[in-house]
Design a protein around this motif. Sequence first.
Motif, short mmCIF file in Angstrom:
data_model
loop_
_atom_site.label_atom_id
_atom_site.label_comp_id
_atom_site.label_asym_id
_atom_site.label_seq_id
_atom_site.Cartn_x
_atom_site.Cartn_y
_atom_site.Cartn_z
N GLU A 253 0.83 -1.09 -0.15
CA GLU A 253 0.04 0.08 -0.02
C GLU A 253 0.86 1.31 0.15
O GLU A 253 0.67 2.11 -0.68
CB GLU A 253 -1.04 -0.07 1.33
N ASN A 256 2.55 2.92 -3.34
CA ASN A 256 1.54 3.49 -4.37
C ASN A 256 2.33 4.91 -4.27
O ASN A 256 2.13 5.64 -5.39
CB ASN A 256 0.16 3.50 -3.92
N ASN A 259 4.86 6.24 -7.21
CA ASN A 259 4.50 6.02 -8.68
C ASN A 259 5.51 5.43 -9.41
O ASN A 259 6.23 5.78 -10.37
CB ASN A 259 4.46 7.45 -9.19
N ARG A 286 -2.99 -7.41 -4.97
CA ARG A 286 -3.28 -6.76 -6.26
C ARG A 286 -4.31 -5.61 -6.04
O ARG A 286 -4.39 -4.50 -6.72
CB ARG A 286 -3.87 -7.72 -7.11
N THR A 287 -5.21 -5.66 -5.13
CA THR A 287 -6.35 -4.85 -5.06
C THR A 287 -5.77 -3.57 -4.10
O THR A 287 -6.26 -2.57 -4.18
CB THR A 287 -7.41 -5.32 -3.87
N TYR A 289 -2.60 -2.37 -4.71
CA TYR A 289 -1.58 -1.53 -5.34
C TYR A 289 -2.23 -1.14 -6.58
O TYR A 289 -2.91 -1.68 -7.62
CB TYR A 289 -0.41 -2.56 -5.92
N HIS A 290 -1.83 0.00 -6.95
CA HIS A 290 -2.68 0.95 -8.12
C HIS A 290 -1.98 1.10 -9.40
O HIS A 290 -2.43 1.63 -10.33
CB HIS A 290 -3.07 2.35 -7.66
N TYR A 293 1.46 -4.07 -12.43
CA TYR A 293 1.80 -5.11 -11.64
C TYR A 293 2.21 -6.54 -12.31
O TYR A 293 1.52 -6.92 -13.29
CB TYR A 293 0.35 -5.49 -10.90
#
Length: 362
Positions: A253, A256, A259, A286-287, A289-290, A293
């Motif tokens: 988390e 993120n 960038n 996966r949910t 990290y934005h 991937y």
Amino acid sequence: MSDALAVLSPVKLGPYKLPNRLAMAPLTRCRASSDGIPNALMVEYYRQRASAGLIISEATPVSPQGKGYPYTPGIYNDAQIQGWQAITSAVHEKGGRIFLQLWHVGRISHPSLQPDGALPVAPSALKPAGQASTEQGPQDFVTPRALELAEIPGIVEQFRHGADCALKAGFDGVEIHGANGYLLDQFLRDGTNRRTDAYGGSIANRARLLFEVIEAVSSVWGSDKVGVRLSPLQPFNDISDSDPRATFSYVVEQLNRFNLAYLHITEMGKEAPGAAGSAFDLEELRTLYHGIYMLNAGYTAETATAAIAEGRADLIAFGKLFIANPDLPERFAKNAPLNEPDFDTFYQGGAHGYTDYPFLAD
């Protein structure tokens, strides 16, 4: 091959548009000179595999202290930079992209591999189980020396210097090796980090070194050309964590905010139980990290395509398949038979099992 179309589709990675979603995973092959200089054999090896959407180089020590295996290439002096320049030029001439993986092994070394026979360093003085690979053959690991607090900025500087050398060598970006039980992973996990200062104890403290390294490396490259590799459940090199779900959920988390070009997760050990005996589902990450991937661990054309089609990954890194199939994207596209990897030659010197795997055209 219709089932492989998703993995063969283009993807944007930082400032680059990659022609396919097949990454060549970082693969230690032990073909460099004893002083860590890349050679002509390595130039041919990487040239052959330039059709990968992205090549991630073999793990490359950022300092003499970071070395843990014989005949691995380094990225900290001019001779090594020149050796790598020949490789990056060869890949670029074939239209490929290549990132260098920045590596410090920490305790997974041996005095015979260290400058002046010094002890390997680690977050804490805890001896790993197993044996080190040395030029004299396997030798038992030793108890490492715990890094002093005042030494940690020097570790960050080693990564920054390695990143600068990689830039001079002509790479397209770098990947920070935070996985597989090596130094940054040793700091992340409470099984190897027993420190009581600002780099130990809480998850935020244990992650501090990784984040400082990312900032230093990004100061050289720009964060959009920096990837990070993590292995939340990989037990390799006697590494463990009492609560990997909490540790790596926090780390992912937090990533993120940088960038990055991508986050690279190796799923090895994903069947291992979590701290409370319940499985840690890596798909949770996966949910969190934005960005872009990447996944790795035993994928085929079919399973890679499924992962991409279902949104579980943007790229898939292939290891053994790229060792044995230098033209892997073409083989996937044509549904062609795959060469079988020769495990006995993975870490032996010479061309056999390295540059002599046949292409489809052969």
